[in-house]
Design an enzyme around this catalytic site. Structure first.
Site, PDB file in Angstrom:
ATOM      1  N   CYS A  76      42.066  41.486  36.653  1.00  0.00           N
ATOM      2  CA  CYS A  76      41.647  40.122  36.943  1.00  0.00           C
ATOM      3  C   CYS A  76      40.482  40.092  37.925  1.00  0.00           C
ATOM      4  O   CYS A  76      40.144  41.095  38.550  1.00  0.00           O
ATOM      5  CB  CYS A  76      42.815  39.331  37.530  1.00  0.00           C
ATOM      6  SG  CYS A  76      44.156  39.060  36.345  1.00  0.00           S
ATOM      7  N   HIS A 100      41.634  34.340  39.715  1.00  0.00           N
ATOM      8  CA  HIS A 100      42.723  33.715  40.483  1.00  0.00           C
ATOM      9  C   HIS A 100      42.656  34.108  41.944  1.00  0.00           C
ATOM     10  O   HIS A 100      42.008  35.097  42.325  1.00  0.00           O
ATOM     11  CB  HIS A 100      44.097  34.071  39.895  1.00  0.00           C
ATOM     12  CG  HIS A 100      44.480  35.509  40.027  1.00  0.00           C
ATOM     13  ND1 HIS A 100      45.037  36.038  41.163  1.00  0.00           N
ATOM     14  CD2 HIS A 100      44.395  36.538  39.146  1.00  0.00           C
ATOM     15  CE1 HIS A 100      45.291  37.322  40.983  1.00  0.00           C
ATOM     16  NE2 HIS A 100      44.908  37.651  39.756  1.00  0.00           N
TER      17      HIS A 100
END
Length: 420
Positions: free
Chosen positions: A367, A349
């Site tokens: 992430c 992301h």
């Protein structure tokens, strides 16, 4: 039954002496041919007159008339005649003295022929898909005879009524979707399937790829089964799967509710490779590098997982909220260009707050952080099922934490099938 061909008499040698008449030789040849034909056509009990046979009264040759050809005997042995409550996938069994020339047809109450296949070595007819509930079917078995006659056997049976204990079977994917080369086919069951029935379930779920590609099902749990090819799907190929589980036994008196089919398109090949050592993502499309993206991975307390994953879902804008799991240290943050790669909450992301250290240092909660601009660029090019491999982090990806079908070797993956 064909009679062996009778060899013609050999051509007689030429007469060397002058004066011998050729007609004598011709008569001898005709006589020899006649004797050969008579010997070939008489039975063991009907000797030619020159062998001592014939009528004792007349002394003449008396051949018995040939018997009528014996018809091959056929019969339907299962289901029994007029059987009730027959299961939808029941095979029709028959007997025949000439199975290779036996024809089997099954028709419904309207007289429409039911699709199926005949195994003439095993004397079986198998339906191509489950029959209808509570329906009468008629079986016709026939074998031709040598004289053009036909021996026929006919039998009828009625299938079981629709039971109350039906298991819902669903596909994660739908018709017409375009997915990445790492996309597994995913089937889910509304109830746990006991192990003894899983092999039969797999047999009823047929995958056809164009071009052809080897693959297998693997049971992820008692309620979920995945399919993957031996290597990634070939780019731009077609995949069709038919799940024929209506009426299939699923244990403890439960049966499959329905059948379904899915037609998929595989897109171009896109592979993302992330190295913790270089802190970069290399993006390849159809084997060519199209972009190198600086990244920031999980810090040592919340490391990213090393392993091969695929994009599971995408959201252009969402909110990450971990306050329910951790009221003290949890966070609630708006996120752009999010692409999930694990069940545990690891995503690719955009993270504008870490752009200053991307490519140099890990600061995320696990992430793969990229910049806002490159996050949008990547998001607009990926498909669900595109592959991402992360290497060099402190934690290995646990199988089952996402669609980890590619995080194991082909030999290991095959062990999850009940047909291998």
């Amino acid at each position: 039954m064909e009679m062996d061909g009778i060899r013609s008499a050999e051509r007689p040698a030429r007469v060397g002496r002058r004066g011998r008449r050729p007609w004598r030789l011709a008569v001898a040849t005709v006589l020899a041919s006649t004797l050969l034909f008579t010997a070939a056509c008489t039975g063991d009990g009907d000797k030619a007159s020159w062998e001592g046979g014939g009528s004792p009264e007349s002394g003449t040759n008396s051949q018995s008339a040939a018997p009528d050809p014996t018809l091959s005997t056929v019969a339907v042995t299962s289901p029994a005649a007029d059987a009730k409550s027959v299961e939808l996938w029941s095979e029709v069994k028959f007997t025949s003295e000439d199975a290779q020339n036996t024809e089997v047809t099954v028709t419904n109450a309207k007289g429409d022929e039911v699709k199926g296949t005949v195994d003439k070595d095993a004397n079986l007819w198998r339906p191509a898909e489950g029959l209808a509930w509570n329906t009468k079917y008629t079986v016709n078995v026939s074998t031709p005879a040598a004289d053009g006659k036909t021996n026929t056997a006919t039998s009828s049976f009625t299938t079981m009524k629709e039971p109350s204990k039906l298991v819902r079977v669903s596909s994660f994917l739908a018709d017409g979707q375009k997915v990445g080369v790492g996309m597994p086919l995913i089937m889910k069951f509304g109830r746990a399937v006991p192990e003894k029935y899983r092999g039969e379930v797999e047999r009823r779920m047929v995958v056809t790829a164009t071009p052809a590609q080897e693959g297998t099902w693997r049971w992820i749990s008692a309620t979920e089964v995945h399919y993957r090819p031996k290597v990634y799907w070939k780019a731009n190929s077609k995949v069709f799967y038919a799940v024929n589980l209506k009426g299939v036994k699923l244990g403890d008196g439960w049966y499959g509710r329905s059948n379904l089919t899915v037609d998929l398109n595989i897109g171009r090949e896109m592979i993302m490779t992330v190295s913790n050592k270089t802190k970069k993502m290399t993006v390849k499309q159809d084997g060519k590098v199209i972009k190198t993206i600086p990244v920031s991975l999980g810090k040592s307390s919340t490391p990213s997982s090393s392993g091969t994953m695929v994009v599971m879902e995408k959201a252009a804008h969402t909110v990450f909220d971990t306050t329910d799991e951790d009221p003290v240290n949890g966070y609630k943050t708006p996120i752009d260009w999010a692409q999930r790669i694990t069940y545990s909450g690891q995503f690719i992301h955009a993270a504008p707050w870490s752009e200053g250290v991307q490519g140099r240092r890990n600061v995320s909660h696990g992430c793969v952080n990229v910049s806002e601009a490159l996050g949008e660029w990547l998001f607009n090019r990926t498909l669900m099922g595109d592959v991402i491999t992360v290497s060099g982090t402190e934690e290995k990806l646990k199988n089952g934490n996402g669609w980890t079908n590619w995080n194991m070797s082909w030999e290991e993956y095959k062990k999850g099938s009940y047909l291998n």
